[in-house]
Design a protein around this motif. Structure first.
Motif, short mmCIF file in Angstrom:
data_model
loop_
_atom_site.label_atom_id
_atom_site.label_comp_id
_atom_site.label_asym_id
_atom_site.label_seq_id
_atom_site.Cartn_x
_atom_site.Cartn_y
_atom_site.Cartn_z
N ASN A 4 0.80 -1.22 0.00
CA ASN A 4 0.00 0.00 0.00
C ASN A 4 0.83 1.27 0.00
OD1 ASN A 4 -2.19 -1.65 0.01
ND2 ASN A 4 -2.87 -1.18 2.08
N ARG A 5 2.15 1.14 0.07
CA ARG A 5 3.01 2.32 -0.02
C ARG A 5 2.86 3.01 -1.37
NH1 ARG A 5 8.95 0.68 1.85
NH2 ARG A 5 9.27 2.87 1.30
N VAL A 6 2.29 2.28 -2.34
CA VAL A 6 2.08 2.86 -3.66
C VAL A 6 1.18 4.10 -3.58
CG1 VAL A 6 0.02 1.49 -4.24
CG2 VAL A 6 1.54 2.25 -6.06
N LEU A 7 0.35 4.18 -2.52
CA LEU A 7 -0.52 5.35 -2.33
C LEU A 7 0.28 6.64 -2.23
CD1 LEU A 7 -3.20 4.20 0.27
CD2 LEU A 7 -3.66 5.03 -2.04
N HIS A 8 1.48 6.54 -1.72
CA HIS A 8 2.28 7.74 -1.45
C HIS A 8 3.36 7.97 -2.50
CE1 HIS A 8 0.34 7.89 2.49
NE2 HIS A 8 0.54 6.59 2.56
N SER A 35 -7.33 13.15 2.35
CA SER A 35 -6.54 14.38 2.17
C SER A 35 -5.39 14.19 1.20
CB SER A 35 -6.00 14.87 3.52
OG SER A 35 -5.08 13.92 4.06
N LEU A 36 -5.09 12.94 0.83
CA LEU A 36 -4.00 12.70 -0.11
C LEU A 36 -4.38 13.22 -1.50
CD1 LEU A 36 -2.98 9.03 0.84
CD2 LEU A 36 -1.77 11.15 1.41
N PRO A 37 -3.50 13.96 -2.17
CA PRO A 37 -3.84 14.52 -3.48
C PRO A 37 -4.08 13.47 -4.55
CG PRO A 37 -1.51 14.85 -2.97
CD PRO A 37 -2.16 14.37 -1.72
N PHE A 59 -18.72 13.12 -2.37
CA PHE A 59 -17.29 13.26 -2.18
C PHE A 59 -17.01 14.46 -1.28
CE2 PHE A 59 -17.87 10.91 -6.06
CZ PHE A 59 -16.81 10.01 -6.12
N GLY A 60 -15.75 14.65 -0.95
CA GLY A 60 -15.36 15.83 -0.18
C GLY A 60 -16.04 15.93 1.17
N ARG A 92 -17.12 13.10 4.02
CA ARG A 92 -16.58 13.17 5.38
C ARG A 92 -17.69 13.11 6.42
NH1 ARG A 92 -11.44 14.49 6.48
NH2 ARG A 92 -10.06 14.91 4.72
N ARG A 93 -18.80 13.77 6.12
CA ARG A 93 -19.92 13.76 7.07
C ARG A 93 -20.47 12.35 7.23
NH1 ARG A 93 -21.18 18.85 4.67
NH2 ARG A 93 -22.63 17.87 3.20
N VAL A 94 -20.59 11.61 6.12
CA VAL A 94 -21.12 10.25 6.18
C VAL A 94 -20.18 9.35 6.98
CG1 VAL A 94 -21.83 8.23 4.85
CG2 VAL A 94 -22.33 10.53 3.99
#
Length: 282
Positions: A161-165, A202-204, A266-267, A271-273
């Motif tokens: 999962n480091r591929v995420l970064h 928050s990751l771009p 999204f967004g 986050r609220r859900v």
């Protein structure tokens, strides 16, 4: 092996069967004559040519020898193995434990520019916490009755999962809201996992959407699937993983993902859900 629920896998088997039949015809042999030379019953030849029975490596070797086409053996065996790999039972994939399956996918993950994941079952492996992954893998291992190497498998998944970064990759994830409420592990594990989802958002490189229970949708909830660019799809069934590569079928999954994304929020709304699901744990 039983027929795959994916026509991609079945079509690949049919192509191998058609090539074997052509070899027989080019050699001027009847089905009975080939069967006699290969040393098996004529019905086996019929089942192989109709793709009702997958040809084993030894069968292909005997078939090519009977047709005087030994030079075709290696290529046909490779094609048959590729077709066979399109439908792989989880118990076969996990026969030595789950770690190997995690590490074997690293090259695919690293070579994919855009990965799209839809799930109505569990949090995608890409964004799982170690505790959530351990609880899930423990349950899978117990259900499948496969060797228990959960600790090693979790470590391998986190490494994968480091591929995420890393740079050069984008990830689009769409989850059904029910995924946020299905308890994998205890409340503490779920709280940590939901908090991690909020952090990952928050990751771009990551787009994460949630389909609310109340969403109006054009496509019903589907089986979990992952799109690797526009060339390959992994579909997760209860019994097996199906690999889809036929362009027409890949396009179908792309359309399905787009429809599910349209129903998602999204967004801030997502986050609220997620936050509401985490608060409900208390």
């Amino acid at each position: 092996m039983s027929r795959s629920p994916s026509s991609s896998a079945q079509r690949a088997r049919e192509e191998v069967a058609a090539r074997l039949r052509e070899l027989r015809l080019d050699a001027g042999l009847s089905g009975r004559a080939l069967s006699r030379r290969a040393g098996w019953h004529e019905s086996k030849t019929s089942r192989i040519e109709s793709a009702k029975q997958a040809a084993a490596d030894a069968d292909i070797t005997a078939w090519c020898r009977a047709c005087g086409a030994e030079g075709q053996t290696a290529d046909l065996i490779a094609a048959s193995r590729a077709a066979d790999s399109m439908y792989v039972q989880w118990r076969r994939l996990h026969r030595t434990g789950m770690r190997r399956a995690q590490t074997s996918r690293i090259p695919l993950y690293e070579s994919t520019s855009l990965m799209r994941v839809y799930t109505c079952t569990v949090v995608p492996g890409l964004v799982q916490t170690p505790a959530y992954a351990a609880a899930l893998m423990g349950a899978i291992t117990g259900f499948q009755k496969t060797p228990d190497d959960v600790a090693e498998a979790v470590a391998a998944r986190m490494e994968r999962n480091r591929v995420l970064h890393g740079g050069g990759h984008r990830f689009a994830l769409v989850l059904e809201e029910s995924v946020l409420h299905q308890r994998i592990g205890d409340a503490e594990v779920m709280a940590g996992q939901l908090g991690h989802l909020l952090s990952v958002m928050s990751l771009p490189s990551v787009s994460l959407g949630v389909i609310p229970h109340t969403a109006r949708r054009g496509v019903w909830p589907l089986e979990t699937f992952t799109l690797f660019d526009s060339v390959r799809v992994h579909v997760e069934l209860l019994s097996a993983q199906v690999t889809v590569t036929a362009p027409g079928e890949v396009e179908l999954y792309e359309r399905a993902f787009a429809e599910q994304a349209r129903a998602a929020v999204f967004g801030r709304a997502a986050r609220r859900v997620i936050t509401a699901a985490r608060d409900a744990l208390e």
